[in-house]
Scaffold this motif. Structure first.
Motif, PDB file in Angstrom:
ATOM      1  N   GLN A 103       0.765  -1.266   0.028  1.00  7.63           N
ATOM      2  CA  GLN A 103       0.084  -0.032   0.238  1.00  7.63           C
ATOM      3  C   GLN A 103       0.925   1.252   0.035  1.00  7.63           C
ATOM      4  N   ASP A 104       2.045   1.128   0.462  1.00  7.31           N
ATOM      5  CA  ASP A 104       3.156   2.045   0.345  1.00  7.31           C
ATOM      6  C   ASP A 104       3.732   1.878  -1.127  1.00  7.31           C
ATOM      7  N   PRO A 105       3.629   2.447  -2.253  1.00  5.79           N
ATOM      8  CA  PRO A 105       4.268   2.064  -3.475  1.00  5.79           C
ATOM      9  C   PRO A 105       5.849   2.002  -3.397  1.00  5.79           C
ATOM     10  N   PRO A 106       6.469   1.089  -3.465  1.00  5.74           N
ATOM     11  CA  PRO A 106       8.157   1.007  -3.468  1.00  5.74           C
ATOM     12  C   PRO A 106       8.719   2.080  -4.265  1.00  5.74           C
ATOM     13  N   GLU A 107       8.030   1.933  -5.455  1.00  3.97           N
ATOM     14  CA  GLU A 107       8.475   3.081  -6.626  1.00  3.97           C
ATOM     15  C   GLU A 107       8.690   4.400  -5.930  1.00  3.97           C
ATOM     16  N   LEU A 108       7.952   5.065  -5.075  1.00  5.27           N
ATOM     17  CA  LEU A 108       7.986   6.283  -4.626  1.00  5.27           C
ATOM     18  C   LEU A 108       9.622   6.390  -3.929  1.00  5.27           C
ATOM     19  N   LEU A 109       9.893   5.417  -3.768  1.00  7.54           N
ATOM     20  CA  LEU A 109      11.289   5.407  -2.850  1.00  7.54           C
ATOM     21  C   LEU A 109      12.431   6.211  -3.834  1.00  7.54           C
ATOM     22  N   VAL A 110      12.084   6.061  -5.127  1.00  7.27           N
ATOM     23  CA  VAL A 110      13.014   6.781  -6.100  1.00  7.27           C
ATOM     24  C   VAL A 110      13.014   8.289  -6.095  1.00  7.27           C
ATOM     25  N   GLN A 111      11.557   8.701  -6.112  1.00 11.16           N
ATOM     26  CA  GLN A 111      11.496  10.400  -5.970  1.00 11.16           C
ATOM     27  C   GLN A 111      11.750  10.791  -4.507  1.00 11.16           C
ATOM     28  N   MET A 112      11.791   9.769  -3.599  1.00 10.13           N
ATOM     29  CA  MET A 112      12.138  10.219  -2.158  1.00 10.13           C
ATOM     30  C   MET A 112      13.816  10.522  -1.902  1.00 10.13           C
ATOM     31  N   ARG A 128      -1.479  10.423   1.307  1.00  9.57           N
ATOM     32  CA  ARG A 128      -2.605  10.048   0.461  1.00  9.57           C
ATOM     33  C   ARG A 128      -3.185  11.266  -0.144  1.00  9.57           C
ATOM     34  N   LYS A 129      -3.409  11.435  -1.251  1.00 10.00           N
ATOM     35  CA  LYS A 129      -3.957  12.491  -1.928  1.00 10.00           C
ATOM     36  C   LYS A 129      -5.546  12.655  -1.570  1.00 10.00           C
ATOM     37  N   THR A 130      -6.059  11.104  -1.934  1.00 12.24           N
ATOM     38  CA  THR A 130      -7.443  10.945  -1.686  1.00 12.24           C
ATOM     39  C   THR A 130      -7.440   9.549  -0.772  1.00 12.24           C
ATOM     40  N   ARG A 131      -8.505   9.528  -0.300  1.00 14.88           N
ATOM     41  CA  ARG A 131      -8.814   8.139   0.408  1.00 14.88           C
ATOM     42  C   ARG A 131     -10.003   6.927  -0.264  1.00 14.88           C
ATOM     43  N   GLU A 132      -9.844   7.283  -1.854  1.00 17.77           N
ATOM     44  CA  GLU A 132     -10.517   6.357  -2.556  1.00 17.77           C
ATOM     45  C   GLU A 132     -10.687   5.090  -2.334  1.00 17.77           C
ATOM     46  N   GLY A 133     -11.581   4.126  -2.069  1.00 17.89           N
ATOM     47  CA  GLY A 133     -11.576   2.733  -1.749  1.00 17.89           C
ATOM     48  C   GLY A 133     -11.660   2.429  -0.439  1.00 17.89           C
ATOM     49  N   GLU A 134     -11.604   3.557   0.268  1.00 23.46           N
ATOM     50  CA  GLU A 134     -11.820   3.165   1.796  1.00 23.46           C
ATOM     51  C   GLU A 134     -13.198   3.517   2.315  1.00 23.46           C
ATOM     52  N   PRO A 135     -13.750   2.587   3.339  1.00 23.35           N
ATOM     53  CA  PRO A 135     -15.240   2.788   3.557  1.00 23.35           C
ATOM     54  C   PRO A 135     -15.447   4.436   4.025  1.00 23.35           C
ATOM     55  N   PRO A 136     -16.317   5.039   3.434  1.00 25.19           N
ATOM     56  CA  PRO A 136     -16.575   6.615   3.744  1.00 25.19           C
ATOM     57  C   PRO A 136     -16.672   7.051   5.288  1.00 25.19           C
ATOM     58  N   ILE A 137     -17.259   6.028   6.033  1.00 27.23           N
ATOM     59  CA  ILE A 137     -17.313   6.276   7.321  1.00 27.23           C
ATOM     60  C   ILE A 137     -15.899   6.367   7.972  1.00 27.23           C
ATOM     61  N   LYS A 195      13.055  19.291   8.865  1.00 29.22           N
ATOM     62  CA  LYS A 195      12.104  19.568   7.815  1.00 29.22           C
ATOM     63  C   LYS A 195      11.776  18.291   6.902  1.00 29.22           C
ATOM     64  N   THR A 196      10.495  18.453   6.748  1.00 28.45           N
ATOM     65  CA  THR A 196       9.642  17.106   6.112  1.00 28.45           C
ATOM     66  C   THR A 196       9.241  17.769   4.619  1.00 28.45           C
ATOM     67  N   ASP A 197       9.559  16.944   3.604  1.00 33.20           N
ATOM     68  CA  ASP A 197       9.211  17.308   2.445  1.00 33.20           C
ATOM     69  C   ASP A 197       8.006  16.195   2.024  1.00 33.20           C
ATOM     70  N   TRP A 198       6.737  16.808   1.501  1.00 34.72           N
ATOM     71  CA  TRP A 198       5.548  15.843   1.529  1.00 34.72           C
ATOM     72  C   TRP A 198       5.505  15.441   0.071  1.00 34.72           C
ATOM     73  N   LEU A 199       5.269  14.020  -0.181  1.00 38.28           N
ATOM     74  CA  LEU A 199       5.216  13.552  -1.409  1.00 38.28           C
ATOM     75  C   LEU A 199       3.646  12.967  -1.489  1.00 38.28           C
ATOM     76  N   GLY A 200       2.772  13.495  -2.320  1.00 40.99           N
ATOM     77  CA  GLY A 200       1.440  12.964  -2.421  1.00 40.99           C
ATOM     78  C   GLY A 200       1.388  11.830  -3.583  1.00 40.99           C
ATOM     79  N   TYR A 201       0.198  10.861  -3.165  1.00 36.83           N
ATOM     80  CA  TYR A 201      -0.018   9.909  -4.192  1.00 36.83           C
ATOM     81  C   TYR A 201      -1.449   9.366  -3.982  1.00 36.83           C
ATOM     82  N   ASP A 202      -1.883   8.764  -4.960  1.00 36.30           N
ATOM     83  CA  ASP A 202      -3.137   8.144  -5.047  1.00 36.30           C
ATOM     84  C   ASP A 202      -3.476   6.909  -4.131  1.00 36.30           C
ATOM     85  N   ASN A 203      -4.266   6.739  -3.350  1.00 38.22           N
ATOM     86  CA  ASN A 203      -4.492   5.675  -2.258  1.00 38.22           C
ATOM     87  C   ASN A 203      -4.326   4.163  -3.129  1.00 38.22           C
TER      88      ASN A 203
END
Ligand code: UDP
Ligand code: MG
Length: 313
Positions: A103-112, A128-137, A195-203
């Motif tokens: 669920q943490d795409p390993p490919e993001l490590l390259v950008q990190m 996660r930029k969105t929480r798509e796929g997660e129960p709305p509640i 300092k933390t840099d934030w990297l967004g990705y889709d759920n």
């Protein structure tokens, strides 16, 4: 860079082989930044399936795949701590933390790596930029939790932030040096600063195995987070106490004067009961809140270790 990847695992025998495949191909893209091959620290957190056997096998084939196995389930936070400690022992310059379930795409490590290398940042963290796929509640409660904790705590936590991140050695050293037993990593990562840099990705949904979290577990996790990073509830009940006392003094005065002027007909039983139950409720809420903090103090003063290692390699 010498990167050590820390992976807490609880019943992940289905995910680990896929994780290994994905990481192996990511390693090729990481080579421009690496001075040494990537090391891995898998932490077996009391799994009841073949997770440990999987780890032993990996270690036998390639000694860059280290593992720690706990004597029972100690929770993900303990797994992270044990893994980060070993990562430091391995002499890594950077530590990555990610889940085994992809669920943490390993490919993001390259950008990190790209972002952290030679930059002012000590961490690149994924959210996660969105929480798509997660129960709305669940999403709704998660959003409210972040709204709340960011209001009542001095430590800001980002909505949607995962534990998935790449950190410099000095930052990991600071996190590992924190002595608390009740560890809420999302908060600790922010609390140490830098300092933390934030990297967004889709759920990404979990593909293999099952999640170890149910809704009640998440509620518990949220309460732990609030207790560990805010004393606002204690302040709030004190304020309520003061306000109610002031109100009742005022009320007393009012009744006293009214009795002097108009006598004292016996009436008002329902309103009396309302006031008594309200006060009873507030008192119990107050005691309960103090009790929650006390229970945290209790577990801290016992100074039990965060985990017990059964086997490591
Ligand atoms: N995990 C763990 N100990 C636990 C529960 C979970 O080490 O008691 C690990 C799990 O194997 C996974 C990560 O923590 O690698 C996140 O767990 P999960 O995917 O179940 O949570 P979610 O992604 O739903 O937040
Ligand atoms: Mg997961």
């Amino acid at each position: 860079m010498h990167i050590a990847v820390v992976v807490p695992c609880h019943n992940e025998e289905d995910s680990i082989p896929h994780f290994v495949n994905r990481m192996t191909s990511v390693e090729r893209d990481l080579t421009p930044w690496l001075t040494e091959p990537v090391s891995y620290v898998l932490v077996n957190d009391g799994s009841t399936d073949g997770t440990l056997a999987c780890m032993r096998e990996l270690n036998k084939r390639n000694d860059r795949w280290h593992y720690i196995s706990f004597s029972r389930n100690f929770g993900k936070e303990a797994g992270l701590l044990a893994g980060m400690r070993m990562a430091l022992e391995l002499g890594s310059t950077h530590v990555a933390v990610m889940d085994a379930d992809l669920q943490d795409p390993p490919e993001l490590l390259v950008q990190m790596c790209e972002r952290i290398d030679g930059s002012e940042f000590d961490a690149v963290a994924a959210y996660r930029k969105t929480r798509e796929g997660e129960p709305p509640i669940r999403s709704w409660f998660a959003h409210r939790f972040y709204d709340f904790i960011n209001k009542v705590s001095e430590t800001t936590m980002r909505d949607g932030a995962r534990d998935f991140r790449l950190m410099t050695r000095r930052m990991v050293e600071e996190i590992c040096a924190l002595p608390e037993v009740g560890r809420f990593s999302k908060g600790l990562f922010m609390w140490v600063g830098f300092k933390t840099d934030w990297l967004g990705y889709d759920n990404v949904e979990r593909e293999f195995g099952t999640t170890s979290w149910n809704f009640l577990g998440l509620v518990h996790y949220a309460i732990d987070g609030i207790l560990a990073f805010s004393i606002w509830p204690l302040e709030a009940i004190s304020v309520i106490g003061v306000a109610l006392s002031a109100l009742s003094l005022f009320f007393l005065l009012f009744i006293f004067i009214r009795a002097l002027l108009f006598g004292d007909p016996v009436a008002g039983w329902p309103s009396l009961i309302c006031v008594v139950t309200l006060l009873g409720g507030v008192e119990i809420l107050g005691i309960g809140t103090i009790g929650l903090y006390l229970s945290k103090v209790y577990s801290e003063v016992k100074k039990r270790p965060n985990y017990i290692v059964d086997e490591q390699r």
